[in-house]
Write a protein that holds these residues in place. Structure first.
Motif, PDB file in Angstrom:
ATOM      1  N   VAL A 137       0.847  -1.206   0.000  1.00 35.22           N
ATOM      2  CA  VAL A 137       0.000   0.000   0.000  1.00 35.22           C
ATOM      3  C   VAL A 137       0.878   1.251   0.000  1.00 35.22           C
ATOM      4  O   VAL A 137       0.659   2.191  -0.782  1.00 35.22           O
ATOM      5  N   ALA A 138       1.885   1.270   0.850  1.00 38.46           N
ATOM      6  CA  ALA A 138       2.755   2.449   0.973  1.00 38.46           C
ATOM      7  C   ALA A 138       3.459   2.733  -0.354  1.00 38.46           C
ATOM      8  O   ALA A 138       3.433   3.862  -0.863  1.00 38.46           O
ATOM      9  N   LEU A 139       4.066   1.708  -0.914  1.00 42.33           N
ATOM     10  CA  LEU A 139       4.866   1.905  -2.133  1.00 42.33           C
ATOM     11  C   LEU A 139       3.984   2.199  -3.340  1.00 42.33           C
ATOM     12  O   LEU A 139       4.328   3.033  -4.181  1.00 42.33           O
ATOM     13  N   LYS A 140       2.830   1.525  -3.416  1.00 47.57           N
ATOM     14  CA  LYS A 140       1.906   1.784  -4.517  1.00 47.57           C
ATOM     15  C   LYS A 140       1.421   3.237  -4.467  1.00 47.57           C
ATOM     16  O   LYS A 140       1.314   3.913  -5.499  1.00 47.57           O
ATOM     17  N   THR A 141       1.133   3.725  -3.294  1.00 48.66           N
ATOM     18  CA  THR A 141       0.665   5.104  -3.146  1.00 48.66           C
ATOM     19  C   THR A 141       1.729   6.090  -3.613  1.00 48.66           C
ATOM     20  O   THR A 141       1.438   7.055  -4.326  1.00 48.66           O
ATOM     21  N   VAL A 142       2.967   5.825  -3.232  1.00 51.00           N
ATOM     22  CA  VAL A 142       4.063   6.692  -3.661  1.00 51.00           C
ATOM     23  C   VAL A 142       4.240   6.634  -5.180  1.00 51.00           C
ATOM     24  O   VAL A 142       4.363   7.669  -5.850  1.00 51.00           O
ATOM     25  N   LEU A 143       4.228   5.428  -5.746  1.00 54.98           N
ATOM     26  CA  LEU A 143       4.408   5.290  -7.195  1.00 54.98           C
ATOM     27  C   LEU A 143       3.268   5.984  -7.946  1.00 54.98           C
ATOM     28  O   LEU A 143       3.503   6.686  -8.933  1.00 54.98           O
ATOM     29  N   ASN A 144       2.036   5.812  -7.485  1.00 51.35           N
ATOM     30  CA  ASN A 144       0.893   6.475  -8.128  1.00 51.35           C
ATOM     31  C   ASN A 144       0.993   7.982  -8.016  1.00 51.35           C
ATOM     32  O   ASN A 144       0.685   8.709  -8.955  1.00 51.35           O
ATOM     33  N   HIS A 145       1.409   8.451  -6.857  1.00 55.35           N
ATOM     34  CA  HIS A 145       1.568   9.899  -6.661  1.00 55.35           C
ATOM     35  C   HIS A 145       2.547  10.451  -7.695  1.00 55.35           C
ATOM     36  O   HIS A 145       2.285  11.484  -8.314  1.00 55.35           O
ATOM     37  N   LEU A 146       3.660   9.759  -7.871  1.00 56.54           N
ATOM     38  CA  LEU A 146       4.678  10.250  -8.807  1.00 56.54           C
ATOM     39  C   LEU A 146       4.184  10.183 -10.240  1.00 56.54           C
ATOM     40  O   LEU A 146       4.500  11.051 -11.056  1.00 56.54           O
ATOM     41  N   LYS A 147       3.396   9.157 -10.531  1.00 58.38           N
ATOM     42  CA  LYS A 147       2.845   9.031 -11.875  1.00 58.38           C
ATOM     43  C   LYS A 147       1.902  10.197 -12.165  1.00 58.38           C
ATOM     44  O   LYS A 147       1.887  10.757 -13.250  1.00 58.38           O
ATOM     45  N   ASN A 148       1.122  10.588 -11.166  1.00 57.75           N
ATOM     46  CA  ASN A 148       0.088  11.605 -11.374  1.00 57.75           C
ATOM     47  C   ASN A 148       0.571  13.027 -11.124  1.00 57.75           C
ATOM     48  O   ASN A 148      -0.078  13.983 -11.536  1.00 57.75           O
ATOM     49  N   ASN A 149       1.660  13.187 -10.400  1.00 61.77           N
ATOM     50  CA  ASN A 149       2.114  14.546 -10.062  1.00 61.77           C
ATOM     51  C   ASN A 149       3.485  14.876 -10.628  1.00 61.77           C
ATOM     52  O   ASN A 149       3.687  15.951 -11.148  1.00 61.77           O
ATOM     53  N   GLY A 150       4.388  13.945 -10.469  1.00 61.76           N
ATOM     54  CA  GLY A 150       5.705  14.097 -11.090  1.00 61.76           C
ATOM     55  C   GLY A 150       6.664  15.067 -10.430  1.00 61.76           C
ATOM     56  O   GLY A 150       7.680  14.656  -9.916  1.00 61.76           O
ATOM     57  N   HIS A 151       6.289  16.321 -10.336  1.00 58.08           N
ATOM     58  CA  HIS A 151       7.289  17.317  -9.944  1.00 58.08           C
ATOM     59  C   HIS A 151       7.320  17.563  -8.438  1.00 58.08           C
ATOM     60  O   HIS A 151       6.391  17.234  -7.742  1.00 58.08           O
ATOM     61  N   GLY A 152       8.386  18.155  -7.997  1.00 59.81           N
ATOM     62  CA  GLY A 152       8.447  18.599  -6.607  1.00 59.81           C
ATOM     63  C   GLY A 152       9.398  17.774  -5.768  1.00 59.81           C
ATOM     64  O   GLY A 152      10.470  18.233  -5.417  1.00 59.81           O
ATOM     65  N   LEU A 153       9.018  16.536  -5.481  1.00 62.06           N
ATOM     66  CA  LEU A 153       9.839  15.746  -4.573  1.00 62.06           C
ATOM     67  C   LEU A 153      11.058  15.155  -5.292  1.00 62.06           C
ATOM     68  O   LEU A 153      10.925  14.563  -6.355  1.00 62.06           O
TER      69      LEU A 153
END
Ligand code: ADP
Length: 181
Positions: A137-153
């Motif tokens: 759950v933790a890693l999937k959430t992070v991967l999805n976040h990066l897929k949908n947002n991309g920039h910043g972190l």
């Protein structure tokens, strides 16, 4: 272990999160923001009373949500206090709440211009969430976040407290990356 997604590095390491030199470290907090044992106790102990003063002013935080305070005496500038679910049997919305807790941290971090963030394994201690399921759950959430947002972190690091937990997260990350390719 480390992987790169666009401009962001996801890394896994074993360690004590209170020692992390990141812009923000995440605390596995409780709804009352009252401190306690585990990683929560360690962060307040290392960071000093300023963190609890700010928690007291904020008052509370619902499961699945997160709030931000100073990092006090920590190397990290901020602490993001996230509240995960107490695990019952997997049929009480635990997965959604855990995912929302991670996502809340990521959004809060981006909105504050935070570039490096360190997470502990939320809910897998006193709150009883099985580590392997929680790691997915933790890693999937992070991967999805990066897929949908991309920039910043620039760097998202998971700091696991034991070799066993590190190995579980490593296995889960490999599995998720393989399934995305
Ligand atoms: P929760 O109540 O959300 O389950 P806990 O603090 O009990 O939170 O446990 C969450 C995870 O944090 C567990 O895997 C625990 O081993 C780990 N942990 C405890 N202390 C630290 C620390 N100093 N740094 C990183 N992880 C820690």
């Amino acid at each position: 272990m480390e992987i790169h997604i666009n401009h962001t590095t996801i890394s896994l390491k074993r360690g004590d999160i209170t020692k992390e030199d990141a812009d923000a470290i995440v605390n596995a907090a409780n709804s009352r923001l009252a401190g306690g044992g585990g990683v929560d106790g360690a962060i307040h102990k290392a960071g000093g009373p300023e963190i609890m003063d700010e928690c007291n002013k904020i008052g509370k935080c619902e499961p699945g949500n997160a709030v931000i305070t100073t990092g006090g005496m920590l190397k990290a500038r901020y602490v993001i206090h996230a509240v995960g679910p107490v695990y019952k049997d997997g049929n009480h919305n635990e997965e959604n709440i855990l995912s929302a807790a991670y996502e809340s941290c990521l959004r809060l971090a981006v909105s504050r211009g935070i570039e490096t963030i360190a997470f502990p394994s939320i809910s897998t201690g006193a709150y009883g969430y099985p580590t392997e399921a929680a790691s997915i759950v933790a890693l999937k959430t992070v991967l999805n976040h990066l897929k949908n947002n991309g920039h910043g972190l620039k760097l998202i690091r998971f700091v696991l407290f034991s070799d066993v937990d590190l190995e579980i997260y490593r296995h889960s990350l490999n599995k998720l990356v393989a399934s995305q390719n």
